[in-house]
Structures are given as C-alpha cells and as structure tokens.
Motif scaffolding. Structure first.
Motif, PDB file in Angstrom:
ATOM      1  N   SER A 211       0.834  -1.215   0.000  1.00  0.00           N
ATOM      2  CA  SER A 211       0.000   0.000   0.000  1.00  0.00           C
ATOM      3  C   SER A 211       0.867   1.264   0.000  1.00  0.00           C
ATOM      4  O   SER A 211       0.388   2.354  -0.274  1.00  0.00           O
ATOM      5  CB  SER A 211      -0.993   0.007   1.165  1.00  0.00           C
ATOM      6  N   LYS A 212       2.168   1.094   0.294  1.00  0.00           N
ATOM      7  CA  LYS A 212       3.120   2.210   0.170  1.00  0.00           C
ATOM      8  C   LYS A 212       3.162   2.683  -1.289  1.00  0.00           C
ATOM      9  O   LYS A 212       3.403   3.837  -1.583  1.00  0.00           O
ATOM     10  CB  LYS A 212       4.506   1.680   0.553  1.00  0.00           C
ATOM     11  N   GLN A 213       2.911   1.746  -2.211  1.00  0.00           N
ATOM     12  CA  GLN A 213       2.963   2.086  -3.651  1.00  0.00           C
ATOM     13  C   GLN A 213       1.562   2.281  -4.229  1.00  0.00           C
ATOM     14  O   GLN A 213       1.320   2.017  -5.409  1.00  0.00           O
ATOM     15  CB  GLN A 213       3.698   0.966  -4.391  1.00  0.00           C
ATOM     16  N   HIS A 214       0.654   2.749  -3.369  1.00  0.00           N
ATOM     17  CA  HIS A 214      -0.758   2.828  -3.756  1.00  0.00           C
ATOM     18  C   HIS A 214      -1.005   3.635  -5.020  1.00  0.00           C
ATOM     19  O   HIS A 214      -1.928   3.373  -5.774  1.00  0.00           O
ATOM     20  CB  HIS A 214      -1.581   3.402  -2.597  1.00  0.00           C
ATOM     21  N   GLU A 215      -0.159   4.628  -5.276  1.00  0.00           N
ATOM     22  CA  GLU A 215      -0.436   5.484  -6.448  1.00  0.00           C
ATOM     23  C   GLU A 215      -0.322   4.711  -7.762  1.00  0.00           C
ATOM     24  O   GLU A 215      -0.824   5.144  -8.790  1.00  0.00           O
ATOM     25  CB  GLU A 215       0.429   6.760  -6.438  1.00  0.00           C
ATOM     26  N   HIS A 216       0.315   3.530  -7.724  1.00  0.00           N
ATOM     27  CA  HIS A 216       0.433   2.727  -8.948  1.00  0.00           C
ATOM     28  C   HIS A 216      -0.824   1.913  -9.259  1.00  0.00           C
ATOM     29  O   HIS A 216      -1.034   1.498 -10.392  1.00  0.00           O
ATOM     30  CB  HIS A 216       1.600   1.741  -8.843  1.00  0.00           C
ATOM     31  N   PHE A 217      -1.633   1.622  -8.234  1.00  0.00           N
ATOM     32  CA  PHE A 217      -2.775   0.745  -8.533  1.00  0.00           C
ATOM     33  C   PHE A 217      -4.125   1.255  -8.045  1.00  0.00           C
ATOM     34  O   PHE A 217      -5.139   0.983  -8.682  1.00  0.00           O
ATOM     35  CB  PHE A 217      -2.516  -0.696  -8.047  1.00  0.00           C
ATOM     36  N   LEU A 218      -4.178   2.015  -6.965  1.00  0.00           N
ATOM     37  CA  LEU A 218      -5.503   2.466  -6.518  1.00  0.00           C
ATOM     38  C   LEU A 218      -6.199   3.364  -7.557  1.00  0.00           C
ATOM     39  O   LEU A 218      -7.405   3.211  -7.770  1.00  0.00           O
ATOM     40  CB  LEU A 218      -5.422   3.162  -5.149  1.00  0.00           C
ATOM     41  N   PRO A 219      -5.482   4.267  -8.241  1.00  0.00           N
ATOM     42  CA  PRO A 219      -6.184   5.099  -9.242  1.00  0.00           C
ATOM     43  C   PRO A 219      -6.724   4.296 -10.432  1.00  0.00           C
ATOM     44  O   PRO A 219      -7.549   4.802 -11.191  1.00  0.00           O
ATOM     45  CB  PRO A 219      -5.103   6.083  -9.724  1.00  0.00           C
ATOM     46  N   LEU A 220      -6.280   3.035 -10.589  1.00  0.00           N
ATOM     47  CA  LEU A 220      -6.767   2.228 -11.726  1.00  0.00           C
ATOM     48  C   LEU A 220      -8.107   1.558 -11.409  1.00  0.00           C
ATOM     49  O   LEU A 220      -8.709   0.939 -12.282  1.00  0.00           O
ATOM     50  CB  LEU A 220      -5.734   1.146 -12.080  1.00  0.00           C
ATOM     51  N   LEU A 221      -8.564   1.673 -10.156  1.00  0.00           N
ATOM     52  CA  LEU A 221      -9.806   0.990  -9.760  1.00  0.00           C
ATOM     53  C   LEU A 221     -10.996   1.940  -9.861  1.00  0.00           C
ATOM     54  O   LEU A 221     -10.888   3.118  -9.521  1.00  0.00           O
ATOM     55  CB  LEU A 221      -9.681   0.477  -8.324  1.00  0.00           C
ATOM     56  N   THR A 222     -12.124   1.405 -10.348  1.00  0.00           N
ATOM     57  CA  THR A 222     -13.352   2.198 -10.441  1.00  0.00           C
ATOM     58  C   THR A 222     -14.381   1.606  -9.497  1.00  0.00           C
ATOM     59  O   THR A 222     -14.849   0.484  -9.709  1.00  0.00           O
ATOM     60  CB  THR A 222     -13.907   2.157 -11.886  1.00  0.00           C
ATOM     61  N   LEU A 223     -14.704   2.345  -8.453  1.00  0.00           N
ATOM     62  CA  LEU A 223     -15.612   1.840  -7.426  1.00  0.00           C
ATOM     63  C   LEU A 223     -16.569   2.943  -6.993  1.00  0.00           C
ATOM     64  O   LEU A 223     -16.292   4.121  -7.223  1.00  0.00           O
ATOM     65  CB  LEU A 223     -14.793   1.375  -6.208  1.00  0.00           C
TER      66      LEU A 223
END
Ligand code: BGC
Length: 253
Positions: A211-223
């Motif tokens: 989760s330290k690298q959240h900027e790589h994957f959280l913005p790719l999720l649509t919720l």
C-alpha cells in the motif's frame, strides 16, 4: 487510556511494540523476530514469549494483544491458509496465556489492522461501513461499522472466476506472476467490485506493505466507495492487537 503490548504474528516475522492507546504511537522501537521455519505452534509460541518478555520490561502491567493470520473464534484458531495446518482447532489463546502466565487477547490479523485504522487511521470517524483489506501473502479483510468490528470476515477467500481470490490477487500473487500494475489492478477490480455487491461499504482501506505504492494501482480501480491507503501499513497489526486488548464493549442502548 494507558498502554498495551501489541504483537503481530505473520508468516515471515513476528513483530511487537508497546503502544500508547490514546494516540496510537509506538512507545518503543518495533521489534521483529523472524518466524521460526514451518510456522509451527511450538516455534511461534516460544518466539512470541521472547518478544513479550522483552517488551514488558518497559511496562510489566501492560495488557497484551496478539494477532494472527487465521480465523479466531473464542480463542481457537480455526483456519490456516498460509501457516502450518497444525494451528487448526488449537486453543491458541489459552496456549499463549499459559506460556505467558497472564491473560491476553487473541485476534485475526486483518481484524486487528482494521480496528487500528478505525481507531487511529484512515477509517477513524467514518459514518457507516468501512472495509479493511490487507494485500500481502494472502488477502485479509475486516468489517467495521461505525468503528465496531464484526470479526472474522474472510473475503480474501471469495471464489471469483473459479479461483480463491487471494491466490490470484494478493501481493504475493502479483510478485509470483510478475504482474504489471495494470494486470494486477484488473484482478483487484473484480475483488473490490464483488465486495461492493455484497457489502455496499462507505470506504475501503488498503493495507499491507504494497500500500506504500498505492499510487500505482488504486487510481486504476473504479468503485462507488472511496478507496484509500492505510495510514499505519506495517504497524497496523501491532496497534490493533494492542487496542483490542483493552477494547471496551459499548453498552446496549
Ligand atoms: C487468512 C486470513 C488472514 C489473511 C491475512 C488469509 O489467508 O485466511 O485469516 O487475515 O490471510 O493474513
């Protein structure tokens, strides 16, 4: 509010610290001892006793909370997805209490992390349902309603596309299969979308080292619900285990 010792037992390390329960700060250095090979009950018990003994020097009367990567009901470990199968059906809480010569609180690791985030982190003060997810060797989940924990949610084992989702979407799966962030996010999308169907949460919190690298994957999720990184990451288990050790149950109104 006082202090408590929090211990977080994991597949690779057993971590602990003395915690200030008013602020969620660590009052000692975080001590980490490698988990004995095989993760068997005897080895983990001996290492945990060593860790608690080191930490209790600072405050001998501090309550002790321990969290563990399995379903824990009434002190009994009922599952073992990523640890020795010898834990299944063991009265773990009693075993630790006998070895330590004192009462302790024993809980699931994701529940502890979720409780920490609700008490001191990203889910603090949330009105409604917050879902904690930890993306590590496995996937841990916790449900919190207005800060109250509903224990032993095991949504990391939801069957999606014919697979136990933690075997496809955990951080270990990402590393094992060398997935790009985009490839991994597609799997995470299925997981979090399923959670939205079943639980309609108001917030998702994502913990685990990645989760330290959240900027790589959280913005790719649509919720529908916001999805945010955990505040405490690697310390959430320690903080939550400590906080659960002194949890007071709100009176029925
Ligand atoms: C276990 C959960 C645990 C999670 C994270 C899963 O495999 O079934 O109980 O919370 O891993 O450690």
């Amino acid at each position: 509010m006082g202090t408590a010792v929090g211990i977080d037992i994991g597949g690779t390390g057993i971590k602990g610290a003395l915690v200030d329960l008013a602020t969620g700060e660590l009052l000692t250095d975080r001590i980490k001892i490698p988990t004995p090979a095989g993760g068997t009950p005897d080895g983990i018990l001996a290492t945990t006793v060593e860790l608690v003994t080191q930490l209790q020097v600072h405050d001998p009367d501090a309550p002790v909370g321990v969290c563990f990567p399995a379903v824990v009901k009434h002190g009994v470990t009922l599952s073992a997805a990523n640890i020795s199968k010898k834990w299944i059906g063991l009265h773990a809480e009693k075993m630790f209490e006998e070895a330590l010569g004192r009462n302790i609180t024993f809980a699931n690791d994701a529940d502890a992390a979720g409780y920490a985030e609700a008490s001191f982190g990203a889910a603090r003060g949330i009105d409604g349902v917050a879902i904690m997810t930890t993306l590590g060797t496995g996937i841990g989940t916790a449900i919190l309603h207005n800060g109250v924990l509903v224990p032993n949610a095991e949504f990391g084992h939801l069957e999606i596309d014919g697979h136990d989702i933690e075997t496809r979407a955990s951080n270990a799966a990402r590393e094992r299969e060398d997935l790009s962030w985009t490839q991994w996010a597609k799997r995470l999308q299925k997981f979090y979308s399923a959670l939205e169907v079943y639980l309609s949460p108001d917030l998702f919190v994502v913990g685990g080292g990645v989760s330290k690298q959240h900027e790589h994957f959280l913005p790719l999720l649509t919720l529908n619900a916001p999805i945010v990184p955990a505040v405490h990451r690697n310390n959430a288990g320690i903080l939550g285990a400590a906080a659960l050790a002194v949890r007071t149950i709100p009176p029925l109104s």
